[in-house]
Design a protein around this motif. Structure first.
Motif, short mmCIF file in Angstrom:
data_model
loop_
_atom_site.label_atom_id
_atom_site.label_comp_id
_atom_site.label_asym_id
_atom_site.label_seq_id
_atom_site.Cartn_x
_atom_site.Cartn_y
_atom_site.Cartn_z
N GLY A 154 0.81 -1.21 0.00
CA GLY A 154 0.00 0.00 0.00
C GLY A 154 0.84 1.25 0.00
O GLY A 154 0.53 2.24 -0.66
N LEU A 155 1.95 1.20 0.73
CA LEU A 155 2.87 2.35 0.77
C LEU A 155 3.55 2.55 -0.59
O LEU A 155 3.69 3.68 -1.07
N ASN A 156 3.92 1.46 -1.22
CA ASN A 156 4.60 1.54 -2.51
C ASN A 156 3.71 2.09 -3.63
O ASN A 156 4.21 2.53 -4.67
N GLN A 157 2.41 2.06 -3.40
CA GLN A 157 1.49 2.60 -4.41
C GLN A 157 1.66 4.10 -4.60
O GLN A 157 1.37 4.64 -5.67
N PHE A 158 2.11 4.79 -3.53
CA PHE A 158 2.26 6.24 -3.68
C PHE A 158 3.65 6.76 -3.32
O PHE A 158 3.93 7.95 -3.50
N LEU A 159 4.53 5.89 -2.83
CA LEU A 159 5.87 6.34 -2.45
C LEU A 159 6.91 5.64 -3.33
O LEU A 159 7.04 4.41 -3.29
N SER A 160 7.65 6.40 -4.11
CA SER A 160 8.64 5.81 -5.01
C SER A 160 10.04 6.00 -4.44
O SER A 160 10.84 6.81 -4.92
N ASP A 161 10.30 5.28 -3.37
CA ASP A 161 11.63 5.30 -2.75
C ASP A 161 11.78 4.06 -1.89
O ASP A 161 10.79 3.45 -1.48
N GLU A 162 13.00 3.70 -1.61
CA GLU A 162 13.25 2.52 -0.78
C GLU A 162 12.85 2.79 0.66
O GLU A 162 13.05 3.89 1.19
N ILE A 163 12.29 1.77 1.28
CA ILE A 163 11.95 1.86 2.70
C ILE A 163 12.53 0.66 3.43
O ILE A 163 12.72 -0.42 2.86
#
Length: 355
Positions: free
Chosen positions: A269-278
């Motif tokens: 869900g986070l990757n749907q709007f955040l384009s960076d490594e976590i």
């Protein structure tokens, strides 16, 4: 024998707000809390007057926020720490219909002070994917319950106002004008136990529904705003490049175990709007006490009038607890009438079955 006005069982956000209210009014009390599985302790603590799924105003929103700021500012003064943080909440639009709905509702009298018409606030954050823009909810923020609750418990322990132990229901003696628990005599006992009320022999018939929520703490070097960003999941800053991600909503597996499935869902869900490594650095689970009609439950037991319920804050405990405590205190001390929306009497037929 120690004699007090009140015993409070549970020191989550509701129990803590009640203890603060009693302190401010010079009422004597003892809190009994074993620190086990508090939903409040892992909650984001976000206060937000708008239901972001359908852009509707929260029940009694303006009053809730006003009282929230007053109460948690009092915690800050008492404990000499900062817990109240004001920042916006951004909702990423999924389609054009959502944008149109937002614009339409932002003209309504009850919503125009909360819903901004400027959809460009996040345009210069290249790490956030929001092709249709983002709506900003104003007059929002966060209460740092993760630090407030243990800080307040330390304060209570230092003042000999708290027993760090599990409550033993079989030990409670109930009389017409008092209760006795071990070596403590009180006029009334307030059960602010959250989901643990399901083990309470006097209130376990209430329609409290446990909803499991899992949350993550993640780390990223992405350039992100000092604000909550919400799409399928929400991302909230914690400082030092760390962020809170949450939360799942599981009615089928009501336990305190963290799962890989929930972690994967939150990260996706986070990757749907955040384009960076976590980097996931922590994962926790707890159980929210929700109610069948989505309203809190406060007031006296139908038979044992000195047994009091303070429960059912659900997913909005940060906003609801100060208002419910204010109403409950006035009911107990000033004999005011409870709001029918939250009055426990709407469920008396369930409790009467057990009398």
């Amino acid at each position: 024998m120690k004699t007090v006005d009140y015993i409070i069982v549970g020191q989550g956000v509701a129990g803590s707000c009640m203890a603060l209210k009693l302190l401010e009014n010079n009422k004597s009390f003892v809190v009994i809390d074993d620190n086990a599985h508090k939903a409040s302790a892992i909650a984001a603590g976000i206060y937000n007057p708008v239901v972001l799924k359908r852009f509707a105003i929260v029940w009694n929103a303006i009053y809730q926020i006003q009282l929230l700021k007053k109460v948690f500012s009092s915690f800050e003064q008492l404990l000499n720490q900062k817990y109240l943080y004001e920042f916006p909440v951004f909702r990423i639009f999924n389609d054009e219909n959502e944008k149109k709905t937002w614009l339409k509702k932002s003209d309504r009298e009850d919503l125009n002070i909360f819903l901004s018409k400027d959809f460009t606030k996040l345009d210069h954050y290249s790490n956030i994917k929001q092709p249709l823009g983002t709506g900003e909810v104003q007059h929002t923020g966060r209460i740092d319950l993760t630090n407030l609750l243990p800080d307040f418990k330390d304060y209570l322990l230092g003042k000999d106002l708290c027993l760090d132990e599990s409550f033993d229901y079989e030990t409670l003696q109930i009389f017409d004008d008092k209760v006795i628990y071990k070596e403590i005599e009180a006029k009334k006992i307030i059960f602010a136990e959250g989901y643990h009320i399901k083990q309470n022999p006097w209130f376990n018939q209430l329609p409290i529904i446990g909803v499991k929520g899992e949350v993550l703490r993640v780390k990223t070097n992405a350039n992100l705003p000092d604000a909550v960003v919400k799409a399928k999941e929400f991302l909230m800053p914690l400082g030092n490049n760390e962020y809170f991600v949450g939360a799942t909503y599981d009615r089928d597996n009501v336990n305190y175990q963290t799962t890989e499935a929930a972690k994967e869902n939150l990260v996706n869900g986070l990757n749907q709007f955040l384009s960076d490594e976590i980097e996931v650095i922590d994962q926790k689970a707890s159980i929210r006490p929700t109610v069948s009609d989505r309203r809190p439950i406060i007031g006296s037991h139908p038979k044992y009038k000195n047994l009091i319920c303070l429960n059912g804050m659900g997913t909005r405990g940060t906003m609801l607890a100060p208002v419910m405590v204010e109403d409950l205190y006035n009911y107990l001390e000033n004999e005011t009438i409870l709001d029918k929306e939250s009055d426990i009497s709407r469920f008396y037929t369930l409790l009467n079955d057990e009398l």
